[in-house]
Design a protein around this motif. Structure first.
Motif, PDB file in Angstrom:
ATOM      1  N   LYS A  90       0.842  -1.196   0.000  1.00  0.00           N
ATOM      2  CA  LYS A  90       0.000   0.000   0.000  1.00  0.00           C
ATOM      3  C   LYS A  90       0.882   1.253   0.000  1.00  0.00           C
ATOM      4  O   LYS A  90       1.992   1.239   0.537  1.00  0.00           O
ATOM      5  N   PRO A  91       0.404   2.326  -0.588  1.00  0.00           N
ATOM      6  CA  PRO A  91       1.215   3.556  -0.661  1.00  0.00           C
ATOM      7  C   PRO A  91       1.760   4.000   0.685  1.00  0.00           C
ATOM      8  O   PRO A  91       2.916   4.451   0.775  1.00  0.00           O
ATOM      9  N   ALA A  92       0.980   3.867   1.731  1.00  0.00           N
ATOM     10  CA  ALA A  92       1.419   4.328   3.051  1.00  0.00           C
ATOM     11  C   ALA A  92       2.503   3.436   3.655  1.00  0.00           C
ATOM     12  O   ALA A  92       3.155   3.828   4.630  1.00  0.00           O
ATOM     13  N   HIS A  93       2.685   2.238   3.074  1.00  0.00           N
ATOM     14  CA  HIS A  93       3.625   1.282   3.656  1.00  0.00           C
ATOM     15  C   HIS A  93       4.887   1.102   2.819  1.00  0.00           C
ATOM     16  O   HIS A  93       5.694   0.209   3.095  1.00  0.00           O
ATOM     17  N   VAL A  94       5.075   1.930   1.802  1.00  0.00           N
ATOM     18  CA  VAL A  94       6.190   1.737   0.875  1.00  0.00           C
ATOM     19  C   VAL A  94       7.532   1.810   1.592  1.00  0.00           C
ATOM     20  O   VAL A  94       8.390   0.934   1.439  1.00  0.00           O
ATOM     21  N   GLU A  95       7.746   2.847   2.379  1.00  0.00           N
ATOM     22  CA  GLU A  95       9.042   3.019   3.038  1.00  0.00           C
ATOM     23  C   GLU A  95       9.336   1.854   3.966  1.00  0.00           C
ATOM     24  O   GLU A  95      10.457   1.323   3.972  1.00  0.00           O
ATOM     25  N   ARG A  96       8.349   1.433   4.736  1.00  0.00           N
ATOM     26  CA  ARG A  96       8.550   0.310   5.661  1.00  0.00           C
ATOM     27  C   ARG A  96       8.851  -0.977   4.894  1.00  0.00           C
ATOM     28  O   ARG A  96       9.709  -1.779   5.304  1.00  0.00           O
ATOM     29  N   PHE A  97       8.161  -1.192   3.773  1.00  0.00           N
ATOM     30  CA  PHE A  97       8.366  -2.391   2.975  1.00  0.00           C
ATOM     31  C   PHE A  97       9.780  -2.455   2.410  1.00  0.00           C
ATOM     32  O   PHE A  97      10.447  -3.498   2.426  1.00  0.00           O
ATOM     33  N   LEU A  98      10.261  -1.320   1.932  1.00  0.00           N
ATOM     34  CA  LEU A  98      11.562  -1.303   1.269  1.00  0.00           C
ATOM     35  C   LEU A  98      12.746  -1.332   2.230  1.00  0.00           C
ATOM     36  O   LEU A  98      13.809  -1.878   1.894  1.00  0.00           O
ATOM     37  N   SER A  99      12.596  -0.754   3.398  1.00  0.00           N
ATOM     38  CA  SER A  99      13.750  -0.472   4.256  1.00  0.00           C
ATOM     39  C   SER A  99      14.637  -1.675   4.528  1.00  0.00           C
ATOM     40  O   SER A  99      15.870  -1.572   4.472  1.00  0.00           O
ATOM     41  N   THR A 100      14.051  -2.814   4.834  1.00  0.00           N
ATOM     42  CA  THR A 100      14.859  -3.975   5.224  1.00  0.00           C
ATOM     43  C   THR A 100      15.287  -4.842   4.051  1.00  0.00           C
ATOM     44  O   THR A 100      16.026  -5.809   4.240  1.00  0.00           O
ATOM     45  N   LEU A 101      14.848  -4.496   2.833  1.00  0.00           N
ATOM     46  CA  LEU A 101      15.205  -5.320   1.677  1.00  0.00           C
ATOM     47  C   LEU A 101      16.687  -5.188   1.359  1.00  0.00           C
ATOM     48  O   LEU A 101      17.256  -4.096   1.439  1.00  0.00           O
ATOM     49  N   PRO A 102      17.337  -6.272   0.965  1.00  0.00           N
ATOM     50  CA  PRO A 102      18.725  -6.150   0.479  1.00  0.00           C
ATOM     51  C   PRO A 102      18.739  -5.381  -0.837  1.00  0.00           C
ATOM     52  O   PRO A 102      17.791  -5.475  -1.638  1.00  0.00           O
ATOM     53  N   VAL A 103      19.786  -4.633  -1.090  1.00  0.00           N
ATOM     54  CA  VAL A 103      19.852  -3.830  -2.315  1.00  0.00           C
ATOM     55  C   VAL A 103      19.813  -4.707  -3.560  1.00  0.00           C
ATOM     56  O   VAL A 103      19.470  -4.231  -4.647  1.00  0.00           O
ATOM     57  N   ALA A 104      20.137  -5.983  -3.414  1.00  0.00           N
ATOM     58  CA  ALA A 104      20.103  -6.886  -4.566  1.00  0.00           C
ATOM     59  C   ALA A 104      18.696  -7.026  -5.143  1.00  0.00           C
ATOM     60  O   ALA A 104      18.544  -7.460  -6.297  1.00  0.00           O
ATOM     61  N   ARG A 105      17.677  -6.675  -4.378  1.00  0.00           N
ATOM     62  CA  ARG A 105      16.306  -6.770  -4.880  1.00  0.00           C
ATOM     63  C   ARG A 105      15.970  -5.646  -5.862  1.00  0.00           C
ATOM     64  O   ARG A 105      14.939  -5.702  -6.538  1.00  0.00           O
ATOM     65  N   ILE A 106      16.821  -4.650  -5.956  1.00  0.00           N
ATOM     66  CA  ILE A 106      16.603  -3.579  -6.925  1.00  0.00           C
ATOM     67  C   ILE A 106      17.093  -4.045  -8.285  1.00  0.00           C
ATOM     68  O   ILE A 106      18.241  -4.483  -8.421  1.00  0.00           O
ATOM     69  N   PRO A 107      16.257  -3.995  -9.319  1.00  0.00           N
ATOM     70  CA  PRO A 107      16.691  -4.429 -10.657  1.00  0.00           C
ATOM     71  C   PRO A 107      17.943  -3.694 -11.107  1.00  0.00           C
ATOM     72  O   PRO A 107      18.070  -2.486 -10.943  1.00  0.00           O
TER      73      PRO A 107
END
Length: 355
Positions: free
Chosen positions: A164-181
């Motif tokens: 959801k738009p309100a949860h974007v920052e929280r969703f992304l924060s812990t992801l490893p940078v390798a998940r970025i294309p």
């Protein structure tokens, strides 16, 4: 605010094989031709538990999973199923951007079929795919393409994940940078040297520093770290080129590149099966140890008809590299470009014969 879906069929080629041959169900299935130069087109989830992945050399897959059942790919069947799935997509929106036979972006901001939410639309599409094809698909629901694609992989197989738009920052924060294309092993190492491991770490770096180090890709990293992606869903975008490339662990001379070129040609050829268009021009890409990029290309009278022909032409293109013999190369790529519709290619071949 856009409502974007990324729909991804689960282990598509392998799932079609298991659907059509009950004896394969529950067994580790690898869709690939056998041979020293063959690569994996797809692997069932049973095979993936052993570490088998698409684009992996078939010999390595066999070592990882000795009990795997190897099935030669049947792209005619896969394309037929893909057309069924595409019709389901188009029943819900005209804004469908296929990425391959087994995945696509959909913009359902204004769906053709009344729906209470984008999530409900995703569930309806998945249910119709299951009913029509007896296969499963996973979906990501998000405000843009970048997030939707990450989300579709979150609850695989046969799942849905919503950002959801309100949860974007929280969703992304812990992801490893390798998940970025675009962030492969080489870029991961460069970012790690800057103390960047997660997307939150990346977000902490100033945009000008990223741009200064990585150019336009640095700007993209800055935006993706904040969940920003303004790309619209673009329907009916014809394939223009397909390529595969690899960065070596250590720099190599030109005459040592043939094994890598042939492996990448297999990978590129397998990827062309995901489109119904025909590529005519073979492209060899090289990057020297000094980061100089060279490309050499050749357009044969008739399009390459297989991975071996593609590899033979790509290897031959090395003769057109006029750098000193001592030059070392850190990257090689093999591609096909000049894609045309099959009917157009057939007509051109006919005229060529007439001449």
């Amino acid at each position: 605010m856009r409502k974007i879906l990324h729909i991804d069929m689960d282990a598509f080629y392998a799932s079609v094989e298991q659907r059509d041959d009950p004896s394969l169900r529950g067994r580790p299935v690898v869709v690939a031709w056998r041979g020293q130069r063959s690569v994996v087109c797809a692997a069932s989830y049973e095979a993936r538990r052993f570490g088998v992945r698409s684009a992996m050399p078939a010999l390595r897959a066999e070592r990882l999973c000795p009990d795997a059942v190897f099935v030669p790919p049947d792209f005619v069947r896969y394309k037929a199923v893909s057309r069924q799935v595409r019709e389901i997509f188009l029943a819900h929106t005209d804004l469908v951007e296929p990425l391959s036979l087994d995945e696509a972006y959909l913009d359902v901001t204004v769906p053709k079929i009344a729906s209470p939410s984008a999530t409900a639309t995703a569930e309806a599409i998945r249910a119709q795919i299951r009913e029509t094809t007896a296969l499963t698909a996973s979906a990501g629901v998000a405000p843009n393409k970048f997030l939707a694609k990450i989300a579709s992989d979150w609850n695989k197989p046969d799942g849905v994940f919503v950002v959801k738009p309100a949860h974007v920052e929280r969703f992304l924060s812990t992801l490893p940078v390798a998940r970025i294309p675009g962030v492969g092993q080489v870029m991961q190492k460069k970012l790690a040297e800057l103390g960047v491991v997660t997307v939150a770490d990346l977000r902490a770096l100033p945009a000008d520093e990223l741009v200064g180090r990585f150019g336009t890709f640095g700007q993209r990293l800055h935006l993706r770290a904040r969940g920003i992606d303004e790309r619209p869903v673009q329907p009916d975008q014809p394939v223009q080129s397909i390529s595969s490339e690899d960065t070596f662990a250590e720099d190599l001379p030109l005459d040592a590149l043939e094994p890598a070129i042939r492996r990448l040609a297999e990978k590129t050829w397998a990827a062309t099966a995901r489109t119904e268009r025909v590529g005519r021009t073979v492209v060899l890409k090289l990057k020297t140890a000094q980061f100089r990029i060279l490309t050499r290309s050749f357009t044969p009278e008739t399009p390459p008809r297989g991975a071996q022909v593609l590899a033979d032409i790509a290897c031959a293109l090395r003769a057109r590299v006029d750098l000193p013999a001592a030059t070392r190369y850190r990257l090689v790529g093999v591609g096909l470009s000049g894609f045309r519709d099959p009917d157009t290619v057939a007509q051109e071949d006919l005229f060529a014969l007439a001449d």
